[in-house]
Design a protein around this motif. Structure first.
Motif, short mmCIF file in Angstrom:
data_model
loop_
_atom_site.label_atom_id
_atom_site.label_comp_id
_atom_site.label_asym_id
_atom_site.label_seq_id
_atom_site.Cartn_x
_atom_site.Cartn_y
_atom_site.Cartn_z
N ALA A 50 -3.12 -1.25 -1.24
CA ALA A 50 -3.12 -0.80 0.16
C ALA A 50 -1.70 -0.67 0.72
CB ALA A 50 -3.97 -1.72 1.02
N LEU A 51 -0.84 0.00 -0.04
CA LEU A 51 0.56 0.14 0.36
C LEU A 51 0.83 1.38 1.21
CD1 LEU A 51 2.34 -0.93 -2.94
CD2 LEU A 51 1.73 -2.32 -0.97
N PHE A 52 -0.15 2.26 1.33
CA PHE A 52 -0.02 3.47 2.15
C PHE A 52 -0.85 3.26 3.42
CE2 PHE A 52 0.86 4.71 -2.13
CZ PHE A 52 1.84 5.67 -2.05
N VAL A 53 -0.19 3.28 4.57
CA VAL A 53 -0.88 2.99 5.83
C VAL A 53 -0.64 4.12 6.82
CG1 VAL A 53 -1.08 1.36 7.74
CG2 VAL A 53 -0.56 0.52 5.42
N PRO A 54 -1.71 4.81 7.23
CA PRO A 54 -1.55 5.85 8.25
C PRO A 54 -1.17 5.23 9.59
CG PRO A 54 -3.69 6.01 7.15
CD PRO A 54 -3.07 4.72 6.74
N THR A 55 -0.35 5.94 10.34
CA THR A 55 0.04 5.47 11.67
C THR A 55 -0.67 6.29 12.74
OG1 THR A 55 1.95 6.94 11.76
CG2 THR A 55 2.31 4.74 10.83
N ALA A 56 -0.71 5.76 13.93
CA ALA A 56 -1.40 6.42 15.05
C ALA A 56 -0.79 7.78 15.39
CB ALA A 56 -1.37 5.52 16.28
N ASP A 57 0.49 7.96 15.12
CA ASP A 57 1.14 9.23 15.45
C ASP A 57 1.06 10.26 14.33
OD1 ASP A 57 2.91 8.16 13.62
OD2 ASP A 57 4.67 8.28 14.93
N GLY A 58 0.24 10.00 13.31
CA GLY A 58 0.07 10.95 12.21
C GLY A 58 1.01 10.73 11.05
N ASN A 63 5.18 0.87 1.51
CA ASN A 63 5.91 -0.32 1.12
C ASN A 63 5.77 -0.50 -0.38
OD1 ASN A 63 6.79 -2.89 0.60
ND2 ASN A 63 5.56 -3.89 2.15
N TYR A 64 6.86 -0.47 -1.14
CA TYR A 64 6.78 -0.56 -2.59
C TYR A 64 6.82 -2.00 -3.12
CZ TYR A 64 11.78 -1.66 -2.99
OH TYR A 64 12.99 -2.26 -2.91
N GLU A 65 7.13 -2.97 -2.28
CA GLU A 65 7.39 -4.32 -2.74
C GLU A 65 6.20 -5.01 -3.41
OE1 GLU A 65 8.48 -3.21 0.20
OE2 GLU A 65 10.63 -3.56 0.24
N HIS A 66 4.99 -4.65 -3.09
CA HIS A 66 3.81 -5.30 -3.70
C HIS A 66 2.99 -4.31 -4.53
CE1 HIS A 66 4.70 -8.32 -0.53
NE2 HIS A 66 4.62 -9.05 -1.61
N TRP A 85 7.89 8.53 -8.86
CA TRP A 85 7.45 7.27 -9.46
C TRP A 85 8.13 7.06 -10.79
CZ3 TRP A 85 5.18 4.89 -13.59
CH2 TRP A 85 4.54 3.68 -13.35
N SER A 86 8.61 5.83 -11.01
CA SER A 86 9.16 5.44 -12.30
C SER A 86 8.88 3.95 -12.48
CB SER A 86 10.67 5.69 -12.36
OG SER A 86 11.34 4.89 -11.40
N TYR A 87 9.01 3.47 -13.68
CA TYR A 87 8.84 2.03 -13.89
C TYR A 87 10.00 1.29 -13.24
CZ TYR A 87 5.00 2.80 -17.08
OH TYR A 87 3.78 3.15 -17.62
N PRO A 88 9.76 0.07 -12.75
CA PRO A 88 10.86 -0.73 -12.20
C PRO A 88 11.89 -1.05 -13.28
CG PRO A 88 8.74 -1.68 -11.60
CD PRO A 88 8.48 -0.62 -12.62
N ASP A 89 13.10 -1.34 -12.86
CA ASP A 89 14.14 -1.76 -13.79
C ASP A 89 13.68 -3.01 -14.53
OD1 ASP A 89 15.73 0.34 -12.96
OD2 ASP A 89 16.90 -0.86 -11.56
N GLY A 90 14.21 -3.21 -15.73
CA GLY A 90 13.83 -4.35 -16.56
C GLY A 90 13.94 -5.68 -15.84
N GLY A 91 12.90 -6.50 -15.98
CA GLY A 91 12.88 -7.82 -15.33
C GLY A 91 12.31 -7.80 -13.92
N PHE A 92 12.00 -6.61 -13.42
CA PHE A 92 11.47 -6.48 -12.06
C PHE A 92 10.07 -5.87 -12.10
CE2 PHE A 92 16.02 -6.57 -11.54
CZ PHE A 92 16.18 -7.47 -10.51
N GLY A 93 9.38 -5.99 -11.00
CA GLY A 93 8.04 -5.41 -10.88
C GLY A 93 6.99 -6.51 -10.82
N VAL A 94 5.75 -6.11 -11.05
CA VAL A 94 4.64 -7.04 -10.95
C VAL A 94 4.49 -7.85 -12.24
CG1 VAL A 94 2.88 -5.39 -11.75
CG2 VAL A 94 2.21 -7.27 -10.26
N VAL A 95 4.18 -9.12 -12.06
CA VAL A 95 3.90 -10.01 -13.20
C VAL A 95 2.60 -10.72 -12.85
CG1 VAL A 95 4.67 -12.04 -14.50
CG2 VAL A 95 6.36 -10.38 -13.66
N PHE A 96 1.63 -10.64 -13.76
CA PHE A 96 0.37 -11.32 -13.54
C PHE A 96 0.40 -12.64 -14.27
CE2 PHE A 96 -0.70 -6.86 -12.89
CZ PHE A 96 -1.31 -6.95 -11.66
N ARG A 97 0.27 -13.71 -13.51
CA ARG A 97 0.23 -15.07 -14.07
C ARG A 97 -1.19 -15.40 -14.46
NH1 ARG A 97 2.35 -15.35 -9.09
NH2 ARG A 97 0.63 -16.61 -8.38
N LYS A 98 -1.35 -16.22 -15.44
CA LYS A 98 -2.69 -16.66 -15.83
C LYS A 98 -3.24 -17.52 -14.71
CE LYS A 98 -5.35 -18.68 -19.48
NZ LYS A 98 -5.37 -19.17 -20.83
N GLY A 99 -4.44 -17.15 -14.22
CA GLY A 99 -5.06 -17.86 -13.10
C GLY A 99 -5.65 -19.11 -13.53
#
Length: 99
Positions: A50-58, A63-66, A85-99
């Protein structure tokens, strides 16, 4: 198995295991000036984070951080060059931890 679960873990609980290592250089860029004229905005419902959010003014906020780095926004966007779109630089981006 329900589509809302991954094994015995709900989608929400699985996503809570995500860690985001954010780089100062965005791996996704969005030309929101192009988005203003987009009649369908398929990126909004397609983005699982849900990183794309429409605004009231159209406008459109982005937000790319999450980002889960799935690339769906890039694939569904009907406008040429609205999303870069490209992959994040090495060592950055999303990491899924074992739940």
């Amino acid at each position: 198995m329900s589509p809302d679960t991954y094994g015995d873990i709900s989608f929400e609980d699985r996503m809570a295991t995500a860690d985001f290592r954010v780089h100062e250089r965005p791996h996704i860029t969005v030309d929101t000036a192009v988005c203003v004229s987009c009649p369908t905005r398929p990126c909004v419902p397609a983005c699982p984070a849900a990183l794309f959010v429409p605004t009231a003014d159209g406008g459109l906020l982005f937000n790319y951080e999450h980002c889960f780095e799935c690339g769906v926004c890039y694939q569904v966007c009907p406008a040429d060059d609205a999303i870069g779109w490209s992959y994040p630089d090495g060592g950055f981006g999303v990491v899924f931890r074992k739940g």
